[in-house]
Structures are given as C-alpha cells and as structure tokens.
Design an enzyme around this catalytic site. Structure first.
Site, PDB file in Angstrom:
ATOM      1  N   ASN A  29     -34.848 146.865 -30.806  1.00 16.24           N
ATOM      2  CA  ASN A  29     -34.817 146.832 -32.260  1.00 16.24           C
ATOM      3  C   ASN A  29     -33.413 146.573 -32.774  1.00 16.24           C
ATOM      4  OD1 ASN A  29     -35.993 146.703 -34.749  1.00 16.24           O
ATOM      5  ND2 ASN A  29     -35.907 148.895 -35.119  1.00 16.24           N
TER       6      ASN A  29
ATOM      7  N   THR B 187     -32.637 141.389 -31.269  1.00 17.09           N
ATOM      8  CA  THR B 187     -33.672 141.265 -30.261  1.00 17.09           C
ATOM      9  C   THR B 187     -33.235 140.106 -29.373  1.00 17.09           C
ATOM     10  OG1 THR B 187     -35.241 142.140 -31.788  1.00 17.09           O
ATOM     11  CG2 THR B 187     -36.161 140.720 -30.104  1.00 17.09           C
TER      12      THR B 187
ATOM     13  N   SER C 128     -42.459 141.745 -35.769  1.00 18.72           N
ATOM     14  CA  SER C 128     -42.418 140.357 -36.244  1.00 18.72           C
ATOM     15  C   SER C 128     -42.181 139.385 -35.097  1.00 18.72           C
ATOM     16  CB  SER C 128     -41.283 140.173 -37.253  1.00 18.72           C
ATOM     17  OG  SER C 128     -41.442 141.034 -38.338  1.00 18.72           O
TER      18      SER C 128
ATOM     19  N   GLY D 289     -34.304 138.316 -34.684  1.00 20.28           N
ATOM     20  CA  GLY D 289     -34.002 138.185 -36.117  1.00 20.28           C
ATOM     21  C   GLY D 289     -34.856 139.060 -37.005  1.00 20.28           C
TER      22      GLY D 289
HETATM   23  O1  DON Z   1     -40.357 143.991 -33.472  1.00 25.01           O
HETATM   24  C1  DON Z   1     -39.689 143.625 -34.412  1.00 25.01           C
HETATM   25  O2  DON Z   1     -40.085 142.884 -35.280  1.00 25.01           O
HETATM   26  C2  DON Z   1     -38.253 144.079 -34.483  1.00 25.01           C
HETATM   27  N1  DON Z   1     -38.088 145.296 -33.773  1.00 25.01           N
HETATM   28  C3  DON Z   1     -37.406 142.995 -33.960  1.00 25.01           C
HETATM   29  C4  DON Z   1     -35.976 143.357 -34.013  1.00 25.01           C
HETATM   30  C5  DON Z   1     -35.083 142.226 -34.004  1.00 25.01           C
HETATM   31  O3  DON Z   1     -35.434 141.084 -33.982  1.00 25.01           O
HETATM   32  C6  DON Z   1     -33.680 142.627 -34.043  1.00 25.01           C
HETATM   33  N2  DON Z   1     -32.890 141.572 -34.454  1.00 25.01           N
HETATM   34  N3  DON Z   1     -32.705 141.347 -35.559  1.00 25.01           N
END
Ligand code: DON
Length: 598
Positions: free
Chosen positions: A427, A407, A479, A499
C-alpha cells in the site's frame, strides 16, 4: 496498427559500470543459459542491461525489444532474475515467483513479503485466469476500528504501525501460482534471490532520496534503528541478511513456514507489540483464490483484467465501455476535448466504484449490469462537451446497483507464449513503516484501503461506503489493474502500474495511446498522464507535458484542474507483442524501471 521493429538490433551497449559489480554474477548465469538459444543460430539476441532510456516523457522511442521472453519490473536486478529463470527453461510463473521475491529484496518501497497482490495470466493456448492474493482483515478487525472517540477517521491508525496491517498474502500467492503452473523447483527459484539478499544490491539515487524522506517515520514506527534507517547514499550496497534467512526457511519448508508455526507466531506477536490485532490463527486462516478475471471487448480488443476485490477490471471496463462509441482516434491526443471525454467517463465509473464494489465474498456485485452497454451509454447522456459535469451531480447509477507510485507492477512473457501481469503492494511507501528486523521486511498498511467511515476519503482520496466497510476476514477494495490485452485473438499487451486510485486511469491511457494513436509501448508509457476519480472533483495532471493553455481552456469549461510540481501519475511496466512477434517493453522512465529480454 502499432508500429513494429523490422530488425532486431542491439540498441544500447551493455554497460556494466562500476556500480553493477554485485550484479555481474546474475548476468553470468543468464548468459550461460542463453548459450542454448545462441547455439540454435536461429535467434538473434537483443539484450539491454540497465540502460533504460531516461527520455523526456513525450519522446517517440522504441523500447527494449526481444524475440522470446521479457520481464519488465521496477528494478533491473528483479528483471534479471526473472529472465534468468526463463533462460533456464522456466516459464512465466516461475519467473513471477523469482521476480516477486527479488523485488522484496531490492525494492523494499513496494516489493514485499509483507503485502499482497493480484496476478492475471494468459496461457499460450489463449486461456486466461487470475489469482487473488490480496491481504485479509484479521479476525479481530471491526467496522469502526479506525474511528476516534468523536467518531472521526483517525488516519494515523489506519496507515501507520501494527493496526494498519492486514494478513499478508504474497507468499501464499507465489507458492500457489508455482504449484499450479511452475516448472522449476522452488529451490532453483529462491537460491538466486537469497544470493541477492546476501551479496547486496546497489542503491539508486531515487531510492536513496525516498529512504531519506521516510527515515524518521520508519524509525518512529518501528521504535528502533534498523537496516533502512541508517544513512543510505546512492551507490551504497545494501545486504539484507535477515531476509536471506527468511527466504532460506521458505526454500526449505515451503509456504507453511510463513503461515504456521514459529514465523507466524513471531509476526503476530511483533505486530501486536506495535498496536496491531493480528493473531497467529489469522495466518493459518489466510487463503488465496483463483478467480475468473473480468473480460470485456473494446472495438477489436479483448481486455482481461482483475475482478473484485479489485475494482480495476470493472472500473476499466466501465470507462472503456462509456468511451467506445466516441471516435477518440479522431481527436488530437491529449487535447482538451480528448481529456474531457476521459474525465467524464472516469468520473462516472469511480462513482459506481465507491458504491458497488468490495470483497465479492462479503457483498454481491452486479458485474454484468455495471458493464452492460445500455447502462454505460445511459451514464454518458449527461456528457456536455461545452461544460464539465459536476461530481456533485453524479452518483452511482440507479441499478436496480497524492502523489504515489508505492505499489509495483511487473509484466512477463515467456518463450512458450504465456503472459503474466502482476501488481503487488504493501500500500503506502514502505507500507505501515513497520520494519521487522528479524525477518527483514516491511509490513503493509492495506487496512487503509477499506472505507473506515462512509463518505470519508482514504489516503488516495477515495471515498467508499458500506460495500467496502471493514469486517473480519474481509479483503479491502483495491484499484490494482494487472491487465492483458489481445487483438484479433493474439496476445498484444501485458501491462499494469502502481499509483493507488490512479492505477485504473493510467492503464486506460496506455491502451488508448496504443490503440487509437498507433504508439509503440515505450512511447505510450512515456506520454504525460491525467486523472479524475469523481471525488474530489479535481482533474489532475502530471507536472510535465501539459501546458498552461490547455489547463486554462479546461478551467473555462468548468473543470477544476491541478498540476502539482514533481507530480507523476503511475509507473507502468508493460510489454507489447508486435505483429511480427517481437516483444517491445514499456519501462517507465519515471522510475528505475528496467526491461530485459532475450
Ligand atoms: O490496492 C490498492 O489499490 C492500493 N493499495 C494500491 C496502492 C498503490 O498503488 C500505492 N501507490 N500509490
């Protein structure tokens, strides 16, 4: 009290380097605009360009500083465009619009038109709010869509290709934010981004490595060779002409160009041809929401963060609420006992996350109870400093209630004193891996953030339940934790990180580092990080900065620890406003992240 610089000095020479040729025109524009400030004679400009400290994680270092405005993002080009917007008289929301789109150009790993995000803001007058532009499940989605014939979660289906894609929210998000708060014209904000896409950007070492790592899966998923499946080496210039064309349409026709008509038709056909179920009406139906942020106190701090459908604010509030009565500042930073406290609070909060949280338009969330002091104190009564609590013995409270940085987060403070904290995502790395060669971007694989089957983990190992089950038009639990912290009523920090499941605990550690250990923002960001998320019952550490002795002592108390090679946790881009008004960046040396300010 946080340390603040007393003098604003030029800390690092401007180093354009041969790689930065395509960047010079942006800088020219910024410098032109900055003349206005220079002419006042009242402001000494500190300006650092593309030379973030690549320091060891534990060093004590002052980040880039500035007096008036700052952008910290995953890429220097995006920070530069955001800053140039403010130098021309735009505010933080204008800068958000431009930075978000610039990240889509130069950081296809996570920057996006095909994803979504959350923005938390604080205006100069102290009022706060948040915008939810999270992706939405298509109308043809259903609870068991990712189960195979045996009823097992087919993770390939929820993470790769058309089926994993949810209706993107980013374009509506930035246009709505601009409509409500922006000062400059859309044209003025998009034009430099179009130029960037047309003139190209220079690929970094890290980018080239990542593209090589994902090249085959992108080719397989997309079915043809595209822009990002050619061999791309560090120093190469990438021009994305398809994306430039898409951006021109958005400039000329507004957000409707994305959500109605030809482009929406194209996207739905393209996604369906790759196994998805999104229809053009799903684009028309997509809405963003201005939501009340989650706000809570921790000692003399007020923390404002994202509420559902993100778990970030509530989970952070629960962890900090559980920790508040322990004198963490009296413990040695990152000592075994300190880490135990964080771990046990994190474990307990993530158990609640799994049970109670989801899309607030579909389920009822007992936010007040989850954050109430008596409830949180009660949860910590089973904490024993001599022995780890087992996650098996923790479940959601009786309320009668892998390595990743894919992200991206950016933080902005403008010269008027407004602050914007944005986390945006597709994502996984390059989202669904489905690239649209006609429009020039990757689509998200956000459907994997739903709980595909109760009790089975998603790609972040997060286990969910009915509250986060798939349903048509529903938003998947996130998250992401874009956060703003005030101290004694004054803006203190703007922060966030990618993350996945580690986002919340990373934001927590930055706030604790600064509040209890007097670190400036860059020093706080540079510290090594740990993470626990209830299930799996594993205490994770970054590969650098925690020694074997520490891990041994935790193992002896019953913690299952893991420290993988090359493991990083989060990639924070943050701003601290020091008591003398100076802005200090924390740009994470774990990535190519860059702070720029004036
Ligand atoms: O919304 C979320 O929590 C996840 N889709 C976030 C994805 C993310 O942080 C990818 N990196 N690790």
């Amino acid at each position: 009290m946080a340390k603040g610089p007393t003098l604003i000095t030029i800390k690092r020479a401007i180093n354009f380097g041969t790689q930065l040729k395509s960047f010079i025109s942006f800088m020219h524009m910024i410098l032109q605009s900055l003349k206005r400030y220079l002419c006042t004679g009242a402001i000494i400009i500190f300006f650092s360009l593309g030379c973030q400290p690549k320091s060891p994680l534990t060093s004590d270092i002052l980040g880039v500083t500035a007096e008036n405005a700052m952008v910290v993002s995953a890429r220097k080009e995006a920070s530069a465009i955001g800053l140039s917007v403010m130098a021309q008289g735009g505010n933080a929301f204008d800068a958000m619009f431009a930075t978000e789109l610039a990240l889509a150009v130069v950081y296809p790993y996570a920057g996006n038109l095909g994803g979504g995000g959350f923005m938390v803001y604080r205006l100069a007058d102290g009022s706060t709010g948040s915008l939810d532009y999270r992706e939405m499940a298509p109308s043809a989605a259903h609870r068991d869509m990712f189960l195979d014939s045996l009823g097992n979660h087919d993770t390939a289906k929820s993470t790769l290709g058309g089926g994993s894609i949810a209706v993107p929210g980013t374009i509506k998000g930035i246009f709505e934010a601009h409509k409500k708060f922006g000062l400059l014209s859309v044209e003025a904000l998009i034009n430099p981004v179009i130029e960037l896409a047309e003139n190209g950007y220079v690929v970094t070492q890290k980018q080239s490595e990542r593209l090589a790592q994902y090249r085959d899966i992108i080719t397989q998923t997309t079915g043809i060779q595209t822009l990002y499946t050619q061999e791309i080496n560090p120093g190469d210039t990438i021009k994305n002409l398809a994306l430039a064309k898409t951006l021109r349409q958005l400039r000329d026709q507004g957000q409707e160009a994305f959500y109605k008509g030809v482009m929406a038709e194209h996207m739905s056909h393209y996604i369906q041809a790759h196994g998805g179920v999104i229809q053009s009406e799903d684009f028309e139906r997509y809405k963003v929401y201005w939501r009340d942020p989650v706000s809570f106190h921790y000692q003399d701090l007020t923390i404002t963060s994202m509420g559902p459908p993100s778990s970030g604010g509530i989970c952070l509030g629960q962890i900090m609420g559980m920790l508040e009565s322990y004198n963490l500042g009296d413990l040695a930073h990152n000592s075994a006992l300190y880490i135990q406290h964080l771990t046990e609070a994190e474990r307990r909060a993530y158990a609640d996350r799994s049970h109670y949280l989801g899309d607030p338009d579909f389920i009822s969330i007992p936010t007040q109870k989850l954050l109430s002091r008596s409830y949180l104190d009660q949860k910590m009564t089973s904490f024993d400093a001599d022995w780890a609590t087992s996650s098996e013995d923790i479940s959601h409270g009786p309320l009668i209630g892998h390595e990743s940085d894919e992200t991206t987060h950016y933080s902005i403070v403008d010269p008027m004193g407004n602050a914007v904290s944005v986390t945006t995502t597709i994502n996984g790395a390059y989202g669904s891996k489905l690239f649209d060669p006609e429009l020039g971007f990757f689509y998200n694989n956000e459907m994997d953030d739903f709980s595909a089957k109760p009790g089975t983990p998603n790609m972040f190992g997060l286990v969910g339940g009915a509250a986060n089950a798939i349903a048509p038009g529903k938003r998947m639990l996130s998250s992401m934790t874009p956060t703003i912290v005030t101290r004694q009523g004054q803006l203190w920090q703007v922060l966030g990180t990618p993350g996945g499941s580690t986002i919340i605990t990373t934001v927590l550690q930055i706030i604790l580092n600064t509040h209890h250990f007097d670190m400036g923002m860059q020093t706080a960001v540079n510290q090594p990080r740990m993470h626990h998320q209830w299930l799996p019952d594993i205490l994770q550490f970054e590969s650098e900065g925690f020694d074997a002795q520490l891990l041994d002592s935790l193992e002896q108390k019953g913690y299952k620890t893991i420290q993988k090679e090359h493991r990083i946790i989060g990639k924070v881009d943050a701003i601290m406003r020091h008591p003398n008004g100076v802005l200090e960046a924390g740009a994470d040396p774990r990535g190519d992240d860059t702070a720029l300010g004036f």
